[in-house]
Design an enzyme around this catalytic site. Structure first.
Site, PDB file in Angstrom:
ATOM      1  N   CYS A   1       8.582   9.431  -0.724  1.00  0.00           N
ATOM      2  CA  CYS A   1       8.113   8.580  -1.813  1.00  0.00           C
ATOM      3  C   CYS A   1       8.126   9.405  -3.103  1.00  0.00           C
ATOM      4  O   CYS A   1       7.748  10.577  -3.098  1.00  0.00           O
ATOM      5  CB  CYS A   1       6.703   8.080  -1.523  1.00  0.00           C
ATOM      6  SG  CYS A   1       6.144   6.929  -2.791  1.00  0.00           S
TER       7      CYS A   1
ATOM      8  N   ASP B   1       8.688   0.816 -12.146  1.00  0.00           N
ATOM      9  CA  ASP B   1       8.314   1.730 -11.069  1.00  0.00           C
ATOM     10  C   ASP B   1       9.413   2.800 -11.007  1.00  0.00           C
ATOM     11  O   ASP B   1      10.487   2.621 -11.593  1.00  0.00           O
ATOM     12  CB  ASP B   1       8.247   0.969  -9.736  1.00  0.00           C
ATOM     13  CG  ASP B   1       7.399   1.696  -8.697  1.00  0.00           C
ATOM     14  OD1 ASP B   1       6.938   2.808  -8.977  1.00  0.00           O
ATOM     15  OD2 ASP B   1       7.200   1.135  -7.598  1.00  0.00           O
ATOM     16  N   ASN B   2       9.116   3.899 -10.309  1.00  0.00           N
ATOM     17  CA  ASN B   2      10.144   4.906 -10.062  1.00  0.00           C
ATOM     18  C   ASN B   2      10.831   5.415 -11.323  1.00  0.00           C
ATOM     19  O   ASN B   2      12.065   5.492 -11.405  1.00  0.00           O
ATOM     20  CB  ASN B   2      11.156   4.362  -9.040  1.00  0.00           C
ATOM     21  CG  ASN B   2      10.478   4.109  -7.706  1.00  0.00           C
ATOM     22  OD1 ASN B   2       9.640   4.896  -7.264  1.00  0.00           O
ATOM     23  ND2 ASN B   2      10.793   2.997  -7.061  1.00  0.00           N
TER      24      ASN B   2
HETATM   25  N1  MTE Z   1      11.190  -2.511  -0.224  1.00  0.00           N
HETATM   26  C1  MTE Z   1      10.517  -3.659  -0.396  1.00  0.00           C
HETATM   27  N2  MTE Z   1      11.147  -4.828  -0.144  1.00  0.00           N
HETATM   28  N3  MTE Z   1       9.219  -3.674  -0.808  1.00  0.00           N
HETATM   29  C2  MTE Z   1       8.551  -2.502  -1.085  1.00  0.00           C
HETATM   30  O1  MTE Z   1       7.367  -2.533  -1.426  1.00  0.00           O
HETATM   31  N4  MTE Z   1       8.717  -0.061  -1.259  1.00  0.00           N
HETATM   32  C3  MTE Z   1       9.669   0.998  -1.584  1.00  0.00           C
HETATM   33  C4  MTE Z   1      10.767   1.092  -0.531  1.00  0.00           C
HETATM   34  N5  MTE Z   1      11.309  -0.206  -0.252  1.00  0.00           N
HETATM   35  C5  MTE Z   1       9.261  -1.280  -0.955  1.00  0.00           C
HETATM   36  C6  MTE Z   1      10.601  -1.331  -0.479  1.00  0.00           C
HETATM   37  C7  MTE Z   1       9.076   2.307  -1.729  1.00  0.00           C
HETATM   38  S1  MTE Z   1       8.334   2.612  -3.231  1.00  0.00           S
HETATM   39  C8  MTE Z   1       9.223   3.274  -0.793  1.00  0.00           C
HETATM   40  S2  MTE Z   1       8.672   4.863  -1.073  1.00  0.00           S
HETATM   41  C9  MTE Z   1       9.853   3.015   0.501  1.00  0.00           C
HETATM   42  O2  MTE Z   1      10.213   1.651   0.637  1.00  0.00           O
HETATM   43  C10 MTE Z   1       8.913   3.377   1.632  1.00  0.00           C
HETATM   44  O3  MTE Z   1       9.503   3.093   2.864  1.00  0.00           O
HETATM   45  P1  MTE Z   1       8.577   3.044   4.154  1.00  0.00           P
HETATM   46  O4  MTE Z   1       7.387   2.210   3.851  1.00  0.00           O
HETATM   47  O5  MTE Z   1       9.417   2.534   5.254  1.00  0.00           O
HETATM   48  O6  MTE Z   1       8.186   4.486   4.410  1.00  0.00           O
END
Ligand code: MTE
Length: 494
Positions: free
Chosen positions: A188, A320-321
């Site tokens: 993350c 985000d990010n």
């Molecule tokens: N994909 C969707 N559809 N919704 C989400 O909230 N979170 C993202 C990503 N993909 C997210 C997502 C984020 S910020 C991260 S760090 C990773 O998924 C985390 O993956 P994990 O929960 O399988 O570890």
């Protein structure tokens, strides 16, 4: 005098990142009709290919394959389906009440949405591959409740600026494209944000240093799917969208087309993790997995891919990010939207990072050291973009002098084994692959005398591009990509 170790600071405040969805808290309780997805989402045995088991049988404690079935249903202290509707279930009263979860995970944003990491010591003890029940989770909202039937009919729409738009089922993916398995570490972007929040509260919640995990991901290359649909010359970006419903629309983000079509970047559309169907928290039934980039690019519950002339227009692709410039405080960042739309501040590749897992914060070393004259300091390191961590260095004098730690790269063991057409895993063949997409482990043997005579242990890593972890924190409004030297303070007890 007995040494004890503690984090740089021990009081951390937890707060939710403003873009998470407070409105989804308190959804109607649905546990009455909660259905058992657990048993239905499992793929049949074998759990991992015999050739892999054979190869790694003699391996040491750094597990190269998951230790036993990662299903929490097999663990003694895990909640069962029925326990999920118990009064004590932490998810009771949330839309996620139907999901059994490992109680050892540390919840970072309260009850809901589910954002968790394992304790660093538990994560490290797992070894190279993390069981899926201890794999960190980052959910912006409720987990889409997808039953077996919906999963069987899952449709991935691939459309936009291409000659051959299509809709693919899971069966299409499994049968029309090469199926591959690759070990990948997801991290993350907020990993280690807790330290930034101690300096000044950022917009994000406090991840410790366990916001990362590694799994064997099975799926098909994104590059193959893109070749199949033939992007036209106006296509410059590949946009991905998930099925989760968030207050500002679905989760989505994009990749540059030139990166997405590069087979060396090894982006995959994945349906299985460690030989079993993805857990609901990790994107069941389908997700994108982007090795070497921040976890936020690996879209879960993936149902749409669009070839486009512009980058993703999804809310969280912009909000985000990002690593915004340091002078920008959280209030200004919140108010002035223009910063979020500046393409220069987007995060793609991970930066080089490392952490100390042993000694653990607050660990008391006396009894241990009474028995042995030396102590082994241990931890992990990773880099982004497929780059290898080339060195890890330890300092006992706050960075005046450094010594080399020993590094182990468990990922390399996968370069010596190959198999083809396994019914679960498809092909694994990393013999020709030079990229590194997983964490590595380092260790350093130190005498009791040295621990007694010093006040802190500091670690830093360097990657193949000679990027070195910085001495100073780059505090930023989102608190992301924190990779300054990792420190564990030694307290001398009387
Ligand atoms: N994909 C969707 N559809 N919704 C989400 O909230 N979170 C993202 C990503 N993909 C997210 C997502 C984020 S910020 C991260 S760090 C990773 O998924 C985390 O993956 P994990 O929960 O399988 O570890």
């Amino acid at each position: 005098m007995l040494p004890a170790v503690s984090p740089l600071s021990s009081s951390y405040s937890l707060s939710e990142y403003s873009s998470t969805s407070p409105s989804s808290v308190g959804h109607e309780l649905q546990e009455e009709n909660a259905i058992s997805q657990r048993s239905s989402v499992r793929l049949p045995s074998p759990f991992y290919p015999p050739s892999l088991v054979q190869k790694f049988q003699e391996c040491d404690s750094q597990a190269l394959i998951p230790r036993g079935l990662p299903s929490y249903l097999n663990l003694p202290n895990m909640p069962t389906e029925s326990a999920c509707s118990d009064i004590d279930s932490p998810d009771l009263g949330t839309p996620d009440a139907w999901i059994p979860r490992d109680p050892r995970l540390v919840r970072l944003t309260g009850k809901h949405p589910f954002n968790t990491e394992a304790k660093l010591r538990d994560l490290y003890a797992e070894g190279f591959i993390t069981s899926s029940n201890l794999f960190f989770v980052r959910n912006h909202g409720a987990v889409p409740k997808i039953d077996q039937e919906r999963a069987d009919n899952w449709q991935l729409k691939v459309h936009g600026l291409c000659a051959n738009p299509t809709t693919l089922t899971l069966e299409d993916l499994r049968t029309k494209f090469q199926v591959v398995t690759i070990p990948i570490t997801l991290v993350c972007a907020g990993n280690r944000r807790k330290e930034q929040n101690v300096v000044q509260q950022s917009l994000g919640f406090s991840w410790g240093a366990a916001g990362l995990s590694t799994a064997l991901f099975t799926g098909v290359y994104l590059a193959d799917i893109l070749a199949f649909v033939h992007p036209n010359r106006w296509a410059k970006h590949v946009v991905f969208e998930g099925a989760d419903e968030l207050p500002n629309g679905p989760y989505g983000t994009s990749q540059l087309l030139s990166w997405a079509t590069d087979a060396q970047k090894r982006m995959i559309i994945s349906w299985a993790m460690n030989g079993l169907a993805l857990e609901p928290d990790h994107g069941y039934p389908l997700r994108l997995v982007v090795p070497g980039q921040i976890g936020g690019r690996s879209v879960k519950w993936l149902n749409r891919i669009e070839l486009s002339s512009v980058e993703s227009q999804h809310h969280l692709h912009f909000h985000d990010n990002k690593v915004l410039p340091m002078p920008l405080g959280p209030d200004q960042a919140r108010k002035e939207k223009k910063w979020w739309y500046d393409p220069r501040y987007i995060i793609r590749d991970l930066n080089v990072n490392s952490a100390i897992a042993q000694p653990d914060h607050e660990e008391i070393l006396d009894t241990l050291l009474a028995l042995r004259p030396t102590y082994t300091i241990k931890g992990y390191a990773y880099a982004g973009g497929g780059r290898r961590v080339t060195r890890v260095e330890i300092s006992f004098d706050s960075g005046t002098t450094w010594e080399l730690a020993f590094i182990k790269y468990p990922e390399d063991a996968y370069r010596t084994v190959s198999f083809a057409s396994d019914p679960i895993y498809g092909d694994l063949d990393m013999r020709e692959v030079d990229t590194c997409f997983c964490w590595c482990f380092w260790s350093f043997e130190v005498s009791l005398e040295r621990l007694k005579n010093n006040n802190a242990i500091v670690v830093r890593g360097m990657d193949e591009a000679l990027a070195l972890q910085p001495r100073d924190m780059y505090w930023n409004a989102t608190g992301m990509m924190n990779n300054w030297w990792f420190r564990v303070v030694i307290h001398h007890l009387e």
